[in-house]
Design an enzyme around this catalytic site. Structure first.
Site, PDB file in Angstrom:
ATOM      1  N   ASN A  14       0.805  -1.218   0.000  1.00  0.00           N
ATOM      2  CA  ASN A  14       0.000   0.000   0.000  1.00  0.00           C
ATOM      3  C   ASN A  14       0.842   1.274   0.000  1.00  0.00           C
ATOM      4  OD1 ASN A  14      -2.510   1.719   0.759  1.00  0.00           O
ATOM      5  ND2 ASN A  14      -1.113   2.061   2.478  1.00  0.00           N
TER       6      ASN A  14
ATOM      7  N   GLN B 156      -3.278  10.877 -15.403  1.00  0.00           N
ATOM      8  CA  GLN B 156      -3.686  12.129 -14.778  1.00  0.00           C
ATOM      9  C   GLN B 156      -2.634  13.192 -15.061  1.00  0.00           C
ATOM     10  OE1 GLN B 156      -6.531  13.077 -13.116  1.00  0.00           O
ATOM     11  NE2 GLN B 156      -5.602  15.112 -13.180  1.00  0.00           N
TER      12      GLN B 156
ATOM     13  N   TYR C 202       3.549   9.276 -11.103  1.00  0.00           N
ATOM     14  CA  TYR C 202       2.619   8.481 -10.296  1.00  0.00           C
ATOM     15  C   TYR C 202       1.794   7.529 -11.172  1.00  0.00           C
ATOM     16  CZ  TYR C 202      -0.978   7.551  -6.730  1.00  0.00           C
ATOM     17  OH  TYR C 202      -1.832   6.949  -5.838  1.00  0.00           O
TER      18      TYR C 202
END
Length: 241
Positions: free
Chosen positions: A82, A141, A147
């Protein structure tokens, strides 16, 4: 005997919710964190879940940290990757260190964490690996080439390792959260949230960390043994694959 689960980035936000949900479901849980000692100690005091500090972008740190977890808690049977960071910038302004930091932490950590545990999982003929990717790894994005690339890479990693682990009883799956009600999203100005983000989400609200945690609990369970190499989109209908 309770199975052992390790959650990286497990003391705040989505990771904390995952760690708590796994504990509530009967797992022996350990939570890794990278830097916020105050938050980690608060999480430990509230949850009773042991916390372990190391940098997931370093293979050596991961190998040493996993040894400590297994010595204190037990062999890792469930791994939830995570941990992640953002270093947002439009690409024409992005610095090499912004790219490298995100790729190493968000994508490199999957190798760093999975490699030290995979042989034990193969020997025991059981393993559950759940990688927390992102909606932005699916659709991209602006301002997040680093990312988005890392999170898309997580999906490819998931599908490949799933094929390798299947005959050894190891499932490998990914979850792609959309906008979740965490500290990061709460920091977005209210008018931006209400005018530019919420209208894109068909269910009309942010997701909650606990909703992502329930997805993880299912994928970690024996009931999910048929599911591997899958990507679970948890984004309120914002993006369909």
């Amino acid at each position: 005997m309770a199975r052992v689960a390790l959650v990286t980035g497990g003391t705040r936000g989505i990771g904390a919710a995952i760690a708590k949900a796994l504990k509530a479901s009967g797992y022996k849980v350990a939570a890794n964190y990278g830097g916020n000692d105050e938050a980690a100690q608060k999480f430990n005091a509230e949850s009773g879940i042991p916390v372990f500090k190391w940098d997931v972008s370093s293979y050596e740190a991961c190998a040493d940290g996993i040894k400590k977890v297994e010595a204190e808690v037990g062999p890792i049977e469930v791994l939830v990757n995570n941990a992640g960071i953002t270093r947002d910038s439009m690409f024409h302004r992005m610095k090499p260190e912004q790219w490298t930091a995100v790729i190493n932490t968000n994508l490199g950590s999957l190798f760093n964490m999975c490699r030290p545990v995979i042989e034990g999982m193969r020997e025991r003929k059981f393993g559950r690996i759940v990688n927390i990717s992102s909606i932005n790894g699916q659709k991209g994005q602006a301002g997040q080439t680093n990312y988005s690339a890392a999170k898309a890479g997580e999906l490819g990693f998931t599908k490949a390792l799933a094929q390798e682990g299947a005959r050894s009883g190891i499932t490998v799956n990914a979850i792609c959260p959309g906008y979740i009600n965490t500290e990061m999203v709460q920091a977005v100005p209210k008018d931006v949230l209400e005018k530019s983000i919420l209208p894109l989400i068909p269910i009309g609200r942010l997701g909650e960390p606990e909703e992502i945690a329930r997805c993880v609990v299912f994928l970690a369970s024996d009931d999910a043994g048929l599911i591997t190499g899958a990507t679970l989109s948890a984004n309120g209908g914002q993006f369909f694959v």
